[in-house]
Scaffold this motif. Structure first.
Motif, PDB file in Angstrom:
ATOM      1  N   ARG A 296       0.834  -1.204   0.000  1.00 10.61           N
ATOM      2  CA  ARG A 296       0.000   0.000   0.000  1.00 10.61           C
ATOM      3  C   ARG A 296       0.869   1.255   0.000  1.00 10.61           C
ATOM      4  NH1 ARG A 296      -4.897   2.029   0.408  1.00 10.61           N
ATOM      5  NH2 ARG A 296      -5.385   3.795   1.767  1.00 10.61           N
ATOM      6  N   GLY A 297       1.951   1.240   0.760  1.00 12.74           N
ATOM      7  CA  GLY A 297       2.852   2.387   0.760  1.00 12.74           C
ATOM      8  C   GLY A 297       3.511   2.593  -0.592  1.00 12.74           C
ATOM      9  N   ALA A 298       3.878   1.492  -1.265  1.00  8.15           N
ATOM     10  CA  ALA A 298       4.527   1.587  -2.574  1.00  8.15           C
ATOM     11  C   ALA A 298       3.589   2.159  -3.630  1.00  8.15           C
ATOM     12  CB  ALA A 298       5.029   0.215  -3.010  1.00  8.15           C
ATOM     13  N   GLU A 299       2.265   2.046  -3.390  1.00  3.63           N
ATOM     14  CA  GLU A 299       1.296   2.612  -4.333  1.00  3.63           C
ATOM     15  C   GLU A 299       1.345   4.137  -4.371  1.00  3.63           C
ATOM     16  OE1 GLU A 299      -2.456   1.043  -3.108  1.00  3.63           O
ATOM     17  OE2 GLU A 299      -2.083  -0.946  -3.952  1.00  3.63           O
ATOM     18  N   LEU A 300       2.098   4.741  -3.466  1.00  2.00           N
ATOM     19  CA  LEU A 300       2.236   6.197  -3.450  1.00  2.00           C
ATOM     20  C   LEU A 300       3.245   6.701  -4.479  1.00  2.00           C
ATOM     21  CD1 LEU A 300       2.130   6.734   0.402  1.00  2.00           C
ATOM     22  CD2 LEU A 300       0.497   7.701  -1.231  1.00  2.00           C
ATOM     23  N   LEU A 301       3.922   5.793  -5.193  1.00  2.00           N
ATOM     24  CA  LEU A 301       4.905   6.219  -6.195  1.00  2.00           C
ATOM     25  C   LEU A 301       4.328   7.224  -7.191  1.00  2.00           C
ATOM     26  CD1 LEU A 301       7.559   6.163  -7.785  1.00  2.00           C
ATOM     27  CD2 LEU A 301       6.803   4.007  -8.830  1.00  2.00           C
ATOM     28  N   PRO A 302       3.196   6.953  -7.854  1.00  2.20           N
ATOM     29  CA  PRO A 302       2.684   7.948  -8.802  1.00  2.20           C
ATOM     30  C   PRO A 302       2.264   9.245  -8.132  1.00  2.20           C
ATOM     31  CG  PRO A 302       1.127   6.131  -8.547  1.00  2.20           C
ATOM     32  CD  PRO A 302       2.393   5.712  -7.882  1.00  2.20           C
ATOM     33  N   VAL A 303       1.879   9.178  -6.857  1.00  2.00           N
ATOM     34  CA  VAL A 303       1.527  10.400  -6.120  1.00  2.00           C
ATOM     35  C   VAL A 303       2.772  11.262  -5.945  1.00  2.00           C
ATOM     36  CG1 VAL A 303       0.635  11.319  -3.941  1.00  2.00           C
ATOM     37  CG2 VAL A 303      -0.347   9.222  -4.914  1.00  2.00           C
ATOM     38  N   ILE A 304       3.885  10.641  -5.546  1.00  2.00           N
ATOM     39  CA  ILE A 304       5.143  11.361  -5.374  1.00  2.00           C
ATOM     40  C   ILE A 304       5.606  11.946  -6.710  1.00  2.00           C
ATOM     41  CG2 ILE A 304       7.574  11.136  -4.738  1.00  2.00           C
ATOM     42  CD1 ILE A 304       5.858  10.867  -2.330  1.00  2.00           C
ATOM     43  N   GLN A 305       5.469  11.162  -7.775  1.00  2.00           N
ATOM     44  CA  GLN A 305       5.892  11.645  -9.089  1.00  2.00           C
ATOM     45  C   GLN A 305       5.038  12.814  -9.550  1.00  2.00           C
ATOM     46  OE1 GLN A 305       5.825   7.652 -10.994  1.00  2.00           O
ATOM     47  NE2 GLN A 305       7.887   8.135 -11.647  1.00  2.00           N
ATOM     48  N   ALA A 306       3.732  12.740  -9.302  1.00  2.00           N
ATOM     49  CA  ALA A 306       2.849  13.835  -9.698  1.00  2.00           C
ATOM     50  C   ALA A 306       3.171  15.108  -8.918  1.00  2.00           C
ATOM     51  CB  ALA A 306       1.386  13.441  -9.489  1.00  2.00           C
ATOM     52  N   LEU A 307       3.437  14.971  -7.635  1.00  3.74           N
ATOM     53  CA  LEU A 307       3.819  16.133  -6.828  1.00  3.74           C
ATOM     54  C   LEU A 307       5.136  16.723  -7.322  1.00  3.74           C
ATOM     55  CD1 LEU A 307       2.922  15.030  -3.181  1.00  3.74           C
ATOM     56  CD2 LEU A 307       1.974  16.987  -4.426  1.00  3.74           C
ATOM     57  N   GLY A 308       6.070  15.827  -7.681  1.00  8.40           N
ATOM     58  CA  GLY A 308       7.348  16.308  -8.199  1.00  8.40           C
ATOM     59  C   GLY A 308       7.196  17.073  -9.499  1.00  8.40           C
ATOM     60  N   ALA A 309       6.344  16.558 -10.389  1.00 10.96           N
ATOM     61  CA  ALA A 309       6.110  17.251 -11.654  1.00 10.96           C
ATOM     62  C   ALA A 309       5.462  18.607 -11.415  1.00 10.96           C
ATOM     63  CB  ALA A 309       5.227  16.387 -12.559  1.00 10.96           C
ATOM     64  N   TRP A 310       4.521  18.666 -10.479  1.00 13.51           N
ATOM     65  CA  TRP A 310       3.846  19.921 -10.162  1.00 13.51           C
ATOM     66  C   TRP A 310       4.817  20.929  -9.538  1.00 13.51           C
ATOM     67  CZ3 TRP A 310       2.664  22.540  -5.557  1.00 13.51           C
ATOM     68  CH2 TRP A 310       1.705  23.563  -5.678  1.00 13.51           C
ATOM     69  N   GLY A 311       5.744  20.434  -8.738  1.00 12.64           N
ATOM     70  CA  GLY A 311       6.676  21.327  -8.061  1.00 12.64           C
ATOM     71  C   GLY A 311       7.929  21.664  -8.854  1.00 12.64           C
ATOM     72  N   ALA A 312       8.156  20.979  -9.985  1.00  7.23           N
ATOM     73  CA  ALA A 312       9.384  21.188 -10.752  1.00  7.23           C
ATOM     74  C   ALA A 312       9.629  22.638 -11.156  1.00  7.23           C
ATOM     75  CB  ALA A 312       9.392  20.281 -11.981  1.00  7.23           C
ATOM     76  N   PRO A 313       8.604  23.408 -11.559  1.00  5.77           N
ATOM     77  CA  PRO A 313       8.876  24.798 -11.940  1.00  5.77           C
ATOM     78  C   PRO A 313       9.458  25.638 -10.804  1.00  5.77           C
ATOM     79  CG  PRO A 313       6.753  24.105 -12.815  1.00  5.77           C
ATOM     80  CD  PRO A 313       7.205  23.021 -11.898  1.00  5.77           C
ATOM     81  N   ALA A 314       9.266  25.208  -9.569  1.00  4.04           N
ATOM     82  CA  ALA A 314       9.809  25.956  -8.434  1.00  4.04           C
ATOM     83  C   ALA A 314      11.306  25.722  -8.248  1.00  4.04           C
ATOM     84  CB  ALA A 314       9.069  25.582  -7.148  1.00  4.04           C
ATOM     85  N   LEU A 315      11.887  24.841  -9.074  1.00  2.00           N
ATOM     86  CA  LEU A 315      13.323  24.545  -8.967  1.00  2.00           C
ATOM     87  C   LEU A 315      14.151  25.414  -9.908  1.00  2.00           C
ATOM     88  CD1 LEU A 315      13.302  20.635  -8.818  1.00  2.00           C
ATOM     89  CD2 LEU A 315      13.543  22.237  -6.921  1.00  2.00           C
ATOM     90  N   ALA A 316      13.606  26.523 -10.346  1.00  3.80           N
ATOM     91  CA  ALA A 316      14.321  27.366 -11.310  1.00  3.80           C
ATOM     92  C   ALA A 316      15.685  27.796 -10.789  1.00  3.80           C
ATOM     93  CB  ALA A 316      13.475  28.588 -11.649  1.00  3.80           C
TER      94      ALA A 316
END
Length: 208
Positions: free
Chosen positions: A86-106
């Motif tokens: 169940r914890g491993a099912e959070l992988l796409p959640v982490i990836q989606a958050l990372g994609a959403w936050g990527a522009p803040a890494l300018a």
């Protein structure tokens, strides 16, 4: 163990946040996606977290059946934490958050900590194909398994076996690939990415 705090809302988003909405929890998940980790390793790769908070979050994750704690057999004989299915099912959640936050890494702030393997999940999302990759950044090395159906998504350090391809790039290129503002052909043509290897995966990544 502290009692579970709840939003007390009959909503799947609220229920999810009951389990993973506390500070540090999803970053612990990010670390455990690499496979079993010792408490000391988790603490080292989560700069800024106190020992008390880390211990509390891990207990909460055990209670919520997101992670388990077990003792390694000799000669290791150390306790490690690892994600449940169940914890491993959070992988796409982490990836989606990372994609959403990527522009803040300018721009990297002087106070920002960085670990090479933090760029593994963005690459896992951005790269096509299946197989084992070894990646070298200025900050260090890590490896990841593209298309892995189960097991650790990535790991710190060199690949545990001969990889299908080796990549050399920098953190900024990783971020640009994740955001989609840079494609693999562009990164290769501009010399921002070097892919070595003769496997099918290496050739696919090079567009051959």
């Amino acid at each position: 163990m502290s009692p579970r705090r709840s939003y007390d809302q009959y909503c799947s988003t609220a229920r999810a946040l009951d389990a993973v909405g506390d500070r540090w929890t999803l970053l612990i998940v990010r670390e455990l996606l690499a496979g079993p980790r010792r408490y000391t390793d988790l603490h080292a790769d989560l700069p800024g977290v106190s020992t008390d908070v880390l211990a509390s979050r891990l207990k909460d994750m055990e209670r919520d059946q997101l992670a388990t704690r077990r003792r390694l057999p000799p000669p290791g004989a150390a306790y490690v934490y690892e994600l449940t299915p169940r914890g491993a099912e959070l992988l796409p959640v982490i990836q989606a958050l990372g994609a959403w936050g990527a522009p803040a890494l300018a721009e990297r702030r002087p106070t920002d900590a960085v670990r090479a393997h933090w760029f593994a999940l963005p690459l896992l999302r951005a790269l096509p194909g299946e197989g084992l990759l070894e990646v070298r950044l200025d900050e260090g090395e890590f490896h990841l398994r593209l298309g892995a159906g189960s097991g650790p998504a990535y790991g710190d350090g060199p690949a545990p076996e001969e990889p299908d391809a080796r990549l050399a790039l920098d953190a900024e290129t990783c971020t640009a690939l994740e955001e989609g503002v840079l494609t693999l052909p562009q990164a290769l043509a501009e010399g921002r990415l070097v892919i070595s290897g003769d496997s099918t995966l290496a050739k696919t990544l090079r567009g051959e």
